[in-house]
Design a protein around this motif. Structure first.
Motif, PDB file in Angstrom:
ATOM      1  N   THR A 117       0.846  -1.179   0.000  1.00  0.00           N
ATOM      2  CA  THR A 117       0.000   0.000   0.000  1.00  0.00           C
ATOM      3  C   THR A 117       0.891   1.241   0.000  1.00  0.00           C
ATOM      4  O   THR A 117       2.107   1.147   0.223  1.00  0.00           O
ATOM      5  CB  THR A 117      -0.937   0.032   1.221  1.00  0.00           C
ATOM      6  N   VAL A 118       0.288   2.401  -0.200  1.00  0.00           N
ATOM      7  CA  VAL A 118       1.058   3.638  -0.343  1.00  0.00           C
ATOM      8  C   VAL A 118       1.986   3.921   0.852  1.00  0.00           C
ATOM      9  O   VAL A 118       3.145   4.318   0.647  1.00  0.00           O
ATOM     10  CB  VAL A 118       0.102   4.825  -0.608  1.00  0.00           C
ATOM     11  N   PRO A 119       1.559   3.722   2.105  1.00  0.00           N
ATOM     12  CA  PRO A 119       2.475   4.004   3.231  1.00  0.00           C
ATOM     13  C   PRO A 119       3.734   3.143   3.237  1.00  0.00           C
ATOM     14  O   PRO A 119       4.742   3.532   3.842  1.00  0.00           O
ATOM     15  CB  PRO A 119       1.607   3.715   4.462  1.00  0.00           C
ATOM     16  N   ASP A 120       3.687   1.983   2.580  1.00  0.00           N
ATOM     17  CA  ASP A 120       4.869   1.107   2.547  1.00  0.00           C
ATOM     18  C   ASP A 120       6.069   1.805   1.920  1.00  0.00           C
ATOM     19  O   ASP A 120       7.221   1.531   2.289  1.00  0.00           O
ATOM     20  CB  ASP A 120       4.572  -0.174   1.770  1.00  0.00           C
ATOM     21  N   LEU A 121       5.819   2.689   0.952  1.00  0.00           N
ATOM     22  CA  LEU A 121       6.916   3.429   0.323  1.00  0.00           C
ATOM     23  C   LEU A 121       7.746   4.143   1.381  1.00  0.00           C
ATOM     24  O   LEU A 121       8.976   4.007   1.431  1.00  0.00           O
ATOM     25  CB  LEU A 121       6.357   4.463  -0.657  1.00  0.00           C
ATOM     26  N   CYS A 122       7.077   4.921   2.228  1.00  0.00           N
ATOM     27  CA  CYS A 122       7.796   5.705   3.228  1.00  0.00           C
ATOM     28  C   CYS A 122       8.419   4.825   4.307  1.00  0.00           C
ATOM     29  O   CYS A 122       9.544   5.085   4.762  1.00  0.00           O
ATOM     30  CB  CYS A 122       6.844   6.710   3.865  1.00  0.00           C
ATOM     31  N   LEU A 123       7.704   3.791   4.712  1.00  0.00           N
ATOM     32  CA  LEU A 123       8.225   2.925   5.764  1.00  0.00           C
ATOM     33  C   LEU A 123       9.496   2.204   5.332  1.00  0.00           C
ATOM     34  O   LEU A 123      10.478   2.123   6.086  1.00  0.00           O
ATOM     35  CB  LEU A 123       7.155   1.916   6.183  1.00  0.00           C
ATOM     36  N   ILE A 124       9.490   1.680   4.112  1.00  0.00           N
ATOM     37  CA  ILE A 124      10.673   0.975   3.619  1.00  0.00           C
ATOM     38  C   ILE A 124      11.801   1.962   3.347  1.00  0.00           C
ATOM     39  O   ILE A 124      12.975   1.688   3.640  1.00  0.00           O
ATOM     40  CB  ILE A 124      10.319   0.159   2.363  1.00  0.00           C
ATOM     41  N   ALA A 125      11.476   3.132   2.798  1.00  0.00           N
ATOM     42  CA  ALA A 125      12.503   4.142   2.548  1.00  0.00           C
ATOM     43  C   ALA A 125      13.158   4.586   3.861  1.00  0.00           C
ATOM     44  O   ALA A 125      14.384   4.813   3.911  1.00  0.00           O
ATOM     45  CB  ALA A 125      11.895   5.334   1.817  1.00  0.00           C
ATOM     46  N   LYS A 126      12.367   4.717   4.906  1.00  0.00           N
ATOM     47  CA  LYS A 126      12.914   5.107   6.207  1.00  0.00           C
ATOM     48  C   LYS A 126      13.895   4.048   6.705  1.00  0.00           C
ATOM     49  O   LYS A 126      14.977   4.379   7.232  1.00  0.00           O
ATOM     50  CB  LYS A 126      11.778   5.298   7.212  1.00  0.00           C
ATOM     51  N   GLU A 127      13.538   2.779   6.546  1.00  0.00           N
ATOM     52  CA  GLU A 127      14.461   1.713   6.937  1.00  0.00           C
ATOM     53  C   GLU A 127      15.769   1.813   6.152  1.00  0.00           C
ATOM     54  O   GLU A 127      16.862   1.635   6.716  1.00  0.00           O
ATOM     55  CB  GLU A 127      13.821   0.349   6.688  1.00  0.00           C
ATOM     56  N   GLU A 128      15.670   2.085   4.856  1.00  0.00           N
ATOM     57  CA  GLU A 128      16.871   2.169   4.024  1.00  0.00           C
ATOM     58  C   GLU A 128      17.738   3.367   4.403  1.00  0.00           C
ATOM     59  O   GLU A 128      18.966   3.283   4.366  1.00  0.00           O
ATOM     60  CB  GLU A 128      16.472   2.239   2.546  1.00  0.00           C
ATOM     61  N   ALA A 129      17.111   4.477   4.747  1.00  0.00           N
ATOM     62  CA  ALA A 129      17.884   5.644   5.178  1.00  0.00           C
ATOM     63  C   ALA A 129      18.609   5.365   6.489  1.00  0.00           C
ATOM     64  O   ALA A 129      19.789   5.712   6.654  1.00  0.00           O
ATOM     65  CB  ALA A 129      16.953   6.844   5.335  1.00  0.00           C
ATOM     66  N   GLU A 130      17.914   4.722   7.416  1.00  0.00           N
ATOM     67  CA  GLU A 130      18.516   4.448   8.716  1.00  0.00           C
ATOM     68  C   GLU A 130      19.651   3.441   8.612  1.00  0.00           C
ATOM     69  O   GLU A 130      20.584   3.471   9.420  1.00  0.00           O
ATOM     70  CB  GLU A 130      17.431   3.981   9.681  1.00  0.00           C
ATOM     71  N   LYS A 131      19.595   2.551   7.604  1.00  0.00           N
ATOM     72  CA  LYS A 131      20.731   1.654   7.355  1.00  0.00           C
ATOM     73  C   LYS A 131      21.981   2.461   7.001  1.00  0.00           C
ATOM     74  O   LYS A 131      23.113   2.005   7.228  1.00  0.00           O
ATOM     75  CB  LYS A 131      20.418   0.709   6.195  1.00  0.00           C
ATOM     76  N   ARG A 132      21.785   3.643   6.457  1.00  0.00           N
ATOM     77  CA  ARG A 132      22.885   4.516   6.029  1.00  0.00           C
ATOM     78  C   ARG A 132      23.207   5.576   7.074  1.00  0.00           C
ATOM     79  O   ARG A 132      23.911   6.547   6.795  1.00  0.00           O
ATOM     80  CB  ARG A 132      22.529   5.157   4.684  1.00  0.00           C
ATOM     81  N   ASP A 133      22.645   5.389   8.277  1.00  0.00           N
ATOM     82  CA  ASP A 133      22.895   6.270   9.423  1.00  0.00           C
ATOM     83  C   ASP A 133      22.471   7.714   9.160  1.00  0.00           C
ATOM     84  O   ASP A 133      23.117   8.665   9.641  1.00  0.00           O
ATOM     85  CB  ASP A 133      24.380   6.230   9.828  1.00  0.00           C
ATOM     86  N   ILE A 134      21.395   7.878   8.399  1.00  0.00           N
ATOM     87  CA  ILE A 134      20.848   9.203   8.149  1.00  0.00           C
ATOM     88  C   ILE A 134      19.526   9.324   8.903  1.00  0.00           C
ATOM     89  O   ILE A 134      18.630   8.490   8.727  1.00  0.00           O
ATOM     90  CB  ILE A 134      20.598   9.436   6.644  1.00  0.00           C
ATOM     91  N   PRO A 135      19.362  10.317   9.769  1.00  0.00           N
ATOM     92  CA  PRO A 135      18.072  10.506  10.442  1.00  0.00           C
ATOM     93  C   PRO A 135      16.950  10.652   9.409  1.00  0.00           C
ATOM     94  O   PRO A 135      17.084  11.401   8.432  1.00  0.00           O
ATOM     95  CB  PRO A 135      18.268  11.800  11.232  1.00  0.00           C
ATOM     96  N   ALA A 136      15.858   9.923   9.608  1.00  0.00           N
ATOM     97  CA  ALA A 136      14.799   9.881   8.609  1.00  0.00           C
ATOM     98  C   ALA A 136      13.441  10.068   9.274  1.00  0.00           C
ATOM     99  O   ALA A 136      13.198   9.564  10.376  1.00  0.00           O
ATOM    100  CB  ALA A 136      14.835   8.542   7.867  1.00  0.00           C
ATOM    101  N   TYR A 137      12.573  10.772   8.556  1.00  0.00           N
ATOM    102  CA  TYR A 137      11.250  11.094   9.086  1.00  0.00           C
ATOM    103  C   TYR A 137      10.194  10.933   8.000  1.00  0.00           C
ATOM    104  O   TYR A 137      10.433  11.235   6.832  1.00  0.00           O
ATOM    105  CB  TYR A 137      11.219  12.534   9.616  1.00  0.00           C
ATOM    106  N   ILE A 138       9.043  10.435   8.416  1.00  0.00           N
ATOM    107  CA  ILE A 138       7.897  10.343   7.510  1.00  0.00           C
ATOM    108  C   ILE A 138       6.968  11.514   7.824  1.00  0.00           C
ATOM    109  O   ILE A 138       6.405  11.595   8.923  1.00  0.00           O
ATOM    110  CB  ILE A 138       7.158   9.009   7.679  1.00  0.00           C
ATOM    111  N   LEU A 139       6.828  12.418   6.867  1.00  0.00           N
ATOM    112  CA  LEU A 139       5.973  13.587   7.073  1.00  0.00           C
ATOM    113  C   LEU A 139       4.506  13.238   6.845  1.00  0.00           C
ATOM    114  O   LEU A 139       3.647  13.557   7.659  1.00  0.00           O
ATOM    115  CB  LEU A 139       6.400  14.722   6.136  1.00  0.00           C
ATOM    116  N   THR A 140       4.213  12.547   5.722  1.00  0.00           N
ATOM    117  CA  THR A 140       2.849  12.120   5.442  1.00  0.00           C
ATOM    118  C   THR A 140       2.827  11.120   4.300  1.00  0.00           C
ATOM    119  O   THR A 140       3.667  11.188   3.400  1.00  0.00           O
ATOM    120  CB  THR A 140       1.936  13.315   5.079  1.00  0.00           C
TER     121      THR A 140
END
Length: 465
Positions: free
Chosen positions: A292-315
């Motif tokens: 579903t659409v929220p999966d995009l942000c959730l998976i992207a956040k996981e990928e950013a955090e793997k790279r030690d970059i603070p990540a946030y889902i705005l909406t």
């Protein structure tokens, strides 16, 4: 194969460090969302037993097994089912937006339909699907794979409405500023396939239906265990429809389309009674939802955090005018970098949803583009004061609007580079020609089919000063 085909050229200009980070996150996210891998992770065949997630079917009890599908991610979805079933598959029909040389099928016939506007090829393919359904019986099994775009690709209007009328109506609706839910309220009620009509036809033959879908509807909850049947499946050709005839009529009034839509459509909707309402429940069917659409942000956040970059889902509910959304994202980047509010730089901010582009008249169009490209162009015009800020926006299925690009990638240098090349980004937005402008400065993103379809995917990166 990489999802982003022109990565090298995207890293040939602008703030390369920012761009590389954003592209890495986007590539990893799209790879994890590929529907081929998602289906293969829950679907298997052991002898005569087909297993999908927590459910199993004894195929010796089935006379014929049919695969039908449509959508912008249908290539990968249909391939997965075709490959799992092999010789057990009697016949398959898939309607896609783009055929790729890398697509391989055993017993599935592939048609290229029309999107965003329906066409005769999609109509002819839909007729073959309906003929297949009409030949089926109680001992047959249909496996349907559906993603966003199926409304246009699997087009078969009710008697009295032509394909041309349906295409004109779709074009007017998409340019009216109406949201996709509103557009679909009209399209579903003038179709013999859309809005659950296909499932209704399968039910009338007594056949069994298994539906596998990708939901691109803004507002749905994120997926959890995709192997557990999804009880709230709705819309598309194979699920119950949540829109009503009353909704469809209201859209026409709200967007002042009474006198511009083809009379065949307004006359049909105004005269339609309860018997023309779309079906509202299919308790006998089994449905699975891959993403579903929220999966995009959730998976992207996981990928950013793997790279030690603070990540946030705005909406994951982002809607509205695309270029204005881009301006807002530039304002957010400026606030983050200048004050540390609402997030401290460096950080990445993810949004998903479905922004739209209002086109008051065809005469205003001077080129090609789409919502993602207009969003990043709007961002570029306001991001020059945020050094290193970078904005990535694509239609996650791989084609944005009327262009062959998936979207765009702009940064704090884009407006200056465009001006130096004699390009006017304001004029590009007024003429809905963002594709030509972004291509000229090397900021258009090319992917081809990504294997998923979850509306818009946006990444904002803001470095620290």
């Amino acid at each position: 194969m990489p999802k982003i085909k022109n990565r090298k050229s995207l890293l040939a200009q602008g703030d390369v460090v920012s761009r590389e980070l954003v592209l890495d996150i986007a590539e990893a996210t799209l790879t994890r969302l590929d529907a081929y891998n998602r289906i293969r992770s829950i679907m298997s065949l052991d002898g005569d037993t087909l297993t999908i997630g927590t459910r199993s079917w004894d195929l010796t009890l089935k006379l014929n097994i049919y695969l039908i599908g449509a959508g912008k991610a249908c290539n990968h979805m249909a391939m997965a089912v075709d490959h799992v079933l092999g010789e057990k598959l009697t016949h398959g029909i898939a309607i896609v937006k783009l055929a790729e040389e890398t697509d391989t099928f055993n017993r599935t016939k592939v048609f290229v339909g029309g999107h965003p506007l329906p066409n005769q090829a999609g109509f002819d393919a839909s007729r073959e699907i309906l003929d297949l359904v009409d030949s089926a019986g109680p001992d047959d099994l249909f496996i349907a794979v559906i993603s966003g775009g199926s409304s246009a690709l699997m087009n078969y209007p009710v008697d009295g409405i032509s394909v041309e009328d349906e295409a004109v109506a779709t074009d007017l609706l998409l340019k009216s500023g109406a949201g996709i839910y509103e557009v679909n309220a009209v399209r579903r009620h003038i179709s013999q396939t859309n809005g659950g009509r296909l499932a209704e036809r399968i039910r009338s033959r007594g056949a069994e239906l298994i539906g596998i879908g990708i939901s691109d509807a803004v507002g749905n909850a994120p997926t959890s265990d995709i192997g557990i049947p999804y009880e709230r499946y709705a819309s598309t050709p194979i699920g119950p429809d949540r829109t009503t005839l009353s909704d469809a009529r209201k859209v026409i009034v709200d967007y002042n389309l009474q006198d511009v839509l083809p009379p065949s459509i307004t006359n049909y909707l105004n005269a339609a009674g309860p018997d023309q309402e779309t079906p509202k429940a299919f308790p006998e069917n089994t449905y699975f939802v891959l993403n579903t659409v929220p999966d995009l942000c959730l998976i992207a956040k996981e990928e950013a955090e793997k790279r030690d970059i603070p990540a946030y889902i705005l909406t994951s509910y982002l809607e509205g005018e695309s270029k204005d959304a881009g301006t807002f994202m530039a304002s957010l980047a400026r606030e983050i970098q200048a004050t540390g509010n609402p997030f401290r730089a460096p950080c990445v901010v993810f949004t998903s949803g479905e922004t739209t582009t209002f086109i008051p008249a065809v005469a205003t169009i001077t080129g090609h583009g789409g919502p993602g490209q207009e969003l990043v162009t709007g961002f570029a015009l306001s991001a020059g004061s945020v050094p290193g800020a970078c904005m990535f926006s694509i239609d996650s299925e791989g084609t944005d609007g009327t262009s062959p690009a998936a979207g765009g990638l702009t940064d704090s240098t884009t407006a200056e580079r465009a001006a130096a090349s004699g390009l006017n980004l304001h004029a590009a937005l007024r003429g809905h020609a963002a594709f030509e402008a972004l291509t000229a400065v090397g900021d258009a993103v090319l992917t081809g089919n990504t294997g998923t379809n979850l509306c818009d995917f946006n990444i904002l990166y803001v470095p620290a000063l």
